[in-house]
Scaffold this active site. Sequence first.
Site, PDB file in Angstrom:
ATOM      1  N   SER A 126      45.851 -24.710   2.159  1.00  0.00           N
ATOM      2  CA  SER A 126      44.515 -24.837   2.730  1.00  0.00           C
ATOM      3  C   SER A 126      43.782 -26.050   2.173  1.00  0.00           C
ATOM      4  O   SER A 126      43.905 -26.376   0.986  1.00  0.00           O
ATOM      5  CB  SER A 126      43.706 -23.579   2.419  1.00  0.00           C
ATOM      6  OG  SER A 126      42.343 -23.751   2.725  1.00  0.00           O
ATOM      7  N   TYR A 151      39.036 -17.535  -2.696  1.00  0.00           N
ATOM      8  CA  TYR A 151      40.093 -17.868  -1.730  1.00  0.00           C
ATOM      9  C   TYR A 151      40.735 -19.203  -2.083  1.00  0.00           C
ATOM     10  O   TYR A 151      41.966 -19.316  -2.172  1.00  0.00           O
ATOM     11  CB  TYR A 151      39.513 -17.916  -0.320  1.00  0.00           C
ATOM     12  CG  TYR A 151      40.469 -18.488   0.706  1.00  0.00           C
ATOM     13  CD1 TYR A 151      41.597 -17.766   1.107  1.00  0.00           C
ATOM     14  CD2 TYR A 151      40.257 -19.752   1.262  1.00  0.00           C
ATOM     15  CE1 TYR A 151      42.483 -18.293   2.045  1.00  0.00           C
ATOM     16  CE2 TYR A 151      41.142 -20.278   2.201  1.00  0.00           C
ATOM     17  CZ  TYR A 151      42.243 -19.550   2.593  1.00  0.00           C
ATOM     18  OH  TYR A 151      43.124 -20.064   3.512  1.00  0.00           O
TER      19      TYR A 151
END
Length: 318
Positions: A126, A151
């Site tokens: 990501s 995250y």
Amino acid sequence: MILVTGGAGFIGSHLIDRLLDEGQEVVCIDNFNDYYSPELKRSNIAQASKNPRFHLEEGDICDFPFLEAVFERYPIEEIVHLAARAGVRPSIAEPRLYEEVNGLGTVNLLELARRYKVSSFIYGGSSSVYGAASRVPFSEDDPCDRPISPYAATKRANELMCYTYHHLYGIKVTVLRFFTVYGPRQRPEMAIHKFTRLIDQGEEIPLFGDGSSKRDYTYIDDIIQGVMAARQKAYPFEIFNLGESRTTDLITLVRLIEENLGKKAKIRWLPDQPGDVPLTYADISKARRMLGYNPQVPIEEGIRRFVEWYRKNRDRLT
């Protein structure tokens, strides 16, 4: 045989469709959790499920005995690991859950890749690992030691674990840092899908900040092209950005959706959210050079395609 984790999700289901089109045999792992509608996930793989080369295994990547049974059942040669607990804001509310699913789940798969001598491991990373970086565009060589959400921290930690398994056991690992992927089947809580639905229904859309935050929006077909190229190359260990290398600010994104829907947005302005970064912007020169990655769909065309898909599927999406 190729294992795709999170295969009923947005990116995973598109990848599986491409792999099946190319004649590959695919094992899909998904636990169909309730982060968003399990029915939508099942519809994502409805067509793939008709293919005899598609094998669905329902279970959790945190369940090691379940995973072990899958590896015993199938001669898995490649892994594309896309399963994760996603989302920046929810991770702030449930950091322990994110650490368990993303951390333990990834270690489980790496350990089985080692035991069963899997030839290639692709990890779906990501752009969140770059944090609130001020140097742009973001390069794979930039330090990624200041994530600003749980995250993001889990995604960066998993990259390090991937490298460790490569170093110790020689597993070929490619980390692909995805930049704000969108397109048909996008998760319903993500901005483009959410804004399109709310504008279409005449409801307010929540905009955080002043509308100037920018994202490097990447159309799903371009991401799949990058994943397939990474499969073909299978470098010993590399990290690649997969983005469009172009930024679009939030208010421009809304205007593009309005234009394609033919409806005006009702905007509710809200404060900046913890964990959100002001900008993502991919330097894709390394992916161009080493993977032949070449994104083709600009945001204007991508939004047009997304809205067209949304209109065709509106009844089951709302």
